[in-house]
Design an enzyme around this catalytic site. Structure first.
Site, mmCIF file in Angstrom:
data_model
loop_
_atom_site.group_PDB
_atom_site.id
_atom_site.type_symbol
_atom_site.label_atom_id
_atom_site.label_comp_id
_atom_site.label_asym_id
_atom_site.label_seq_id
_atom_site.Cartn_x
_atom_site.Cartn_y
_atom_site.Cartn_z
ATOM 1 N N CYS A 158 47.218 41.842 34.997
ATOM 2 C CA CYS A 158 46.824 40.754 34.377
ATOM 3 C C CYS A 158 47.696 39.940 33.424
ATOM 4 C CB CYS A 158 45.604 40.756 34.020
ATOM 5 S SG CYS A 158 45.287 42.191 32.847
ATOM 6 N N HIS A 252 43.949 35.499 29.243
ATOM 7 C CA HIS A 252 45.169 35.774 28.618
ATOM 8 C C HIS A 252 46.241 35.027 28.333
ATOM 9 C CE1 HIS A 252 43.534 39.887 29.316
ATOM 10 N NE2 HIS A 252 44.408 40.375 30.213
HETATM 11 P P1 NAP Z 1 35.577 49.320 34.141
HETATM 12 O O1 NAP Z 1 34.755 48.124 33.625
HETATM 13 O O2 NAP Z 1 35.770 50.278 33.089
HETATM 14 O O3 NAP Z 1 35.026 49.827 35.556
HETATM 15 C C1 NAP Z 1 35.431 50.877 36.015
HETATM 16 C C2 NAP Z 1 34.721 51.189 37.456
HETATM 17 O O4 NAP Z 1 35.443 52.489 37.868
HETATM 18 C C3 NAP Z 1 33.410 51.151 37.422
HETATM 19 O O5 NAP Z 1 32.871 50.870 38.672
HETATM 20 C C4 NAP Z 1 33.033 52.702 37.544
HETATM 21 O O6 NAP Z 1 32.083 53.283 38.168
HETATM 22 C C5 NAP Z 1 34.130 53.316 38.325
HETATM 23 N N1 NAP Z 1 34.475 54.668 38.324
HETATM 24 C C6 NAP Z 1 34.890 55.292 37.136
HETATM 25 N N2 NAP Z 1 34.861 56.791 37.679
HETATM 26 C C7 NAP Z 1 35.104 56.981 38.934
HETATM 27 C C8 NAP Z 1 35.006 57.948 39.730
HETATM 28 N N3 NAP Z 1 35.582 59.012 39.225
HETATM 29 N N4 NAP Z 1 35.043 57.498 40.971
HETATM 30 C C9 NAP Z 1 34.825 56.400 41.482
HETATM 31 N N5 NAP Z 1 34.777 55.311 40.798
HETATM 32 C C10 NAP Z 1 34.884 55.481 39.247
HETATM 33 O O7 NAP Z 1 37.064 48.786 34.436
HETATM 34 P P2 NAP Z 1 37.661 47.503 35.166
HETATM 35 O O8 NAP Z 1 38.213 46.640 33.918
HETATM 36 O O9 NAP Z 1 36.673 46.568 35.851
HETATM 37 O O10 NAP Z 1 39.043 47.971 35.567
HETATM 38 C C11 NAP Z 1 39.018 48.693 36.762
HETATM 39 C C12 NAP Z 1 40.613 48.820 37.443
HETATM 40 O O11 NAP Z 1 40.988 47.329 37.331
HETATM 41 C C13 NAP Z 1 41.297 49.580 36.415
HETATM 42 O O12 NAP Z 1 42.247 50.255 37.049
HETATM 43 C C14 NAP Z 1 42.039 48.353 35.668
HETATM 44 O O13 NAP Z 1 43.324 48.484 35.037
HETATM 45 C C15 NAP Z 1 42.226 47.282 36.682
HETATM 46 N N6 NAP Z 1 42.595 45.859 36.145
HETATM 47 C C16 NAP Z 1 41.555 45.497 35.327
HETATM 48 C C17 NAP Z 1 41.590 44.167 34.905
HETATM 49 C C18 NAP Z 1 40.665 43.371 34.084
HETATM 50 O O14 NAP Z 1 41.036 42.283 33.543
HETATM 51 N N7 NAP Z 1 39.586 43.902 33.544
HETATM 52 C C19 NAP Z 1 42.899 43.254 35.249
HETATM 53 C C20 NAP Z 1 43.510 43.778 36.085
HETATM 54 C C21 NAP Z 1 43.469 45.161 36.378
HETATM 55 P P3 NAP Z 1 30.470 53.938 37.227
HETATM 56 O O15 NAP Z 1 29.945 52.634 36.881
HETATM 57 O O16 NAP Z 1 29.743 54.544 38.271
HETATM 58 O O17 NAP Z 1 31.178 54.740 36.530
#
Ligand code: NAP
Length: 360
Positions: A158, A252
């Site tokens: 991002c 951002h």
């Molecule tokens: P987040 O809010 O922390 O959400 C994480 C998700 O992963 C939740 O659904 C969680 O499920 C799941 N999870 C955690 N441990 C797991 C496991 N062992 N098996 C299966 N699912 C699991 O994170 P996020 O910000 O959405 O980011 C998710 C991904 O997208 C990351 O790789 C991040 O780098 C990428 N990303 C994020 C952004 C952004 O702007 N936020 C931008 C680009 C890329 P539970 O609720 O069950 O724990």
């Protein structure tokens, strides 16, 4: 256009919630499966979310009572219900790599937000306006994985989602040699809100793990070319970056400096930004912004709070273009990190893949 059944892996997370809202009324894609960790499996979406729903609109009616699968243990069950999945999970990188390959090997295409496979040479990392042609690597990836349908395609980080689009038409026209970007990144980029990240209030944190490396290296893959069974990075451009976490909920911002082989005129740059279109616009993909790059003449724009939602959060805002004393030019740009920079960017990539027949 055919319609496709889709799963969201990581549905409870910040990006997963964005997928849910974007797909609620999508013309081509219908959500038929939701999955997250074992902690959420077996619960309804509403129960699994608890108090974590961070979107401005309510939990989609069609999903709120869906029972979540365990993303790892229930791959076969998810595979039976979907044509492809979106994936955004917070897990160690090696586990994400295995998880995404496991879905692909069960013939479920994966459109991923995770960084785990971005450096894999036969995994296309695509911003549809910039390098749609990289999806032509998919047959080579399928040969490696031994699949007929399954593959992995990813979107880029991002942080660079504002400055790479703004630099792209200038790179083509004037020969980009070097760029410097300082990014001011929203807390939703860490999956956080002001409630869950109180330490950011009245503060700036000058470190985001792994972000500067991605900001410097990923543009070179986006600007790379398909050569046989791999994507080869662009080599002639040097990018340096510093990334800060700032007290902003979404959006951002980047301060950018750039040097070119041929010195550009400012009016010519604005014309190139105004005219810039890519395959996303030419194919009229449902999530594509009509005008990808919006230039603001006002000297105090773009602003995260005012401009992040432009064209459904899928456009990039640019402003403050002026000459620089050390580089040729400097400017400021902004993109919504969980829309264009994450879930929206993945939905647009999935639309490109669908339009080109990769889910059939
Ligand atoms: P987040 O809010 O922390 O959400 C994480 C998700 O992963 C939740 O659904 C969680 O499920 C799941 N999870 C955690 N441990 C797991 C496991 N062992 N098996 C299966 N699912 C699991 O994170 P996020 O910000 O959405 O980011 C998710 C991904 O997208 C990351 O790789 C991040 O780098 C990428 N990303 C994020 C952004 C952004 O702007 N936020 C931008 C680009 C890329 P539970 O609720 O069950 O724990």
């Amino acid at each position: 256009m055919k319609s496709y059944k889709v799963g969201i892996i990581g549905a409870t997370g910040m990006v997963g919630q964005r997928f849910a809202t974007l797909l609620e009324r999508h013309p081509w894609f219908t959500v038929t499966a939701l999955a997250a960790s074992g902690r959420s499996a077996g619960k309804t979406y509403t129960e699994a979310l608890g108090g974590r729903w961070a979107m401005k609109t309510p939990v989609p009616e069609s999903m709120k009572d869906m029972v979540l699968f365990d993303a790892t243990a229930d791959i076969d069950k998810v595979a039976e219900q979907v044509d492809f999945v979106f994936c955004a999970v917070n897990m160690p990188k090696d586990e994400i790599k295995k998880l995404e390959e496991a879905y692909a090997k069960r013939e479920v295409p994966v459109v991923s937000n995770n960084s785990a496979h971005r450096k894999t040479p036969d995994v296309p990392m695509v911003v549809p306006e910039i390098n749609a042609g990289h999806i032509e690597i998919i047959p080579a990836q399928r040969r490696r994985l031994g699949t007929k349908r399954g593959f992995i395609a990813v979107k880029s980080n991002c942080s660079l989602q504002s400055y790479v689009p703004a630099l792209h038409p200038l790179k083509e026209a004037f020969g980009l040699e070097a760029a410097l970007a300082c990014t001011y990144q929203a807390i939703s980029g860490a999956g956080k809100t002001f409630e869950t990240m109180p330490e950011i209030v009245d503060n700036v944190i000058p470190f985001i793990g792994g972000e500067e490396e991605k900001s410097e290296q990923e543009p070179l893959k986006l600007w790379g070319r398909v050569e046989g069974d791999r994507i080869v990075d662009e080599t002639g451009i040097s990018i340096t970056a510093q990334c800060f976490r700032v007290p902003v909920s979404d959006g951002h911002t980047a301060a950018v400096f750039a040097r070119f082989a041929k010195k550009p005129a400012l009016e010519e740059i604005k014309r190139l930004w105004a005219e810039f279109k890519g395959p996303a616009q030419e194919l009229r993909l449902p999530s594509a912004p009509k005008q990808f790059l919006h230039y603001f003449e006002e000297e105090n724009r773009p602003q995260a709070k005012l401009d992040r939602e432009l064209e459904g959060g899928m456009a990039v805002s640019v402003g403050r273009l002026r000459p620089d004393t050390q580089y040729d030019i400097k400017f400021v740009c902004l993109s919504h990190n969980t829309l264009r920079g994450a879930a929206g960017g993945s939905v647009l990539l999935a639309e490109l893949l669908a339009a080109k027949g990769y889910f059939d």
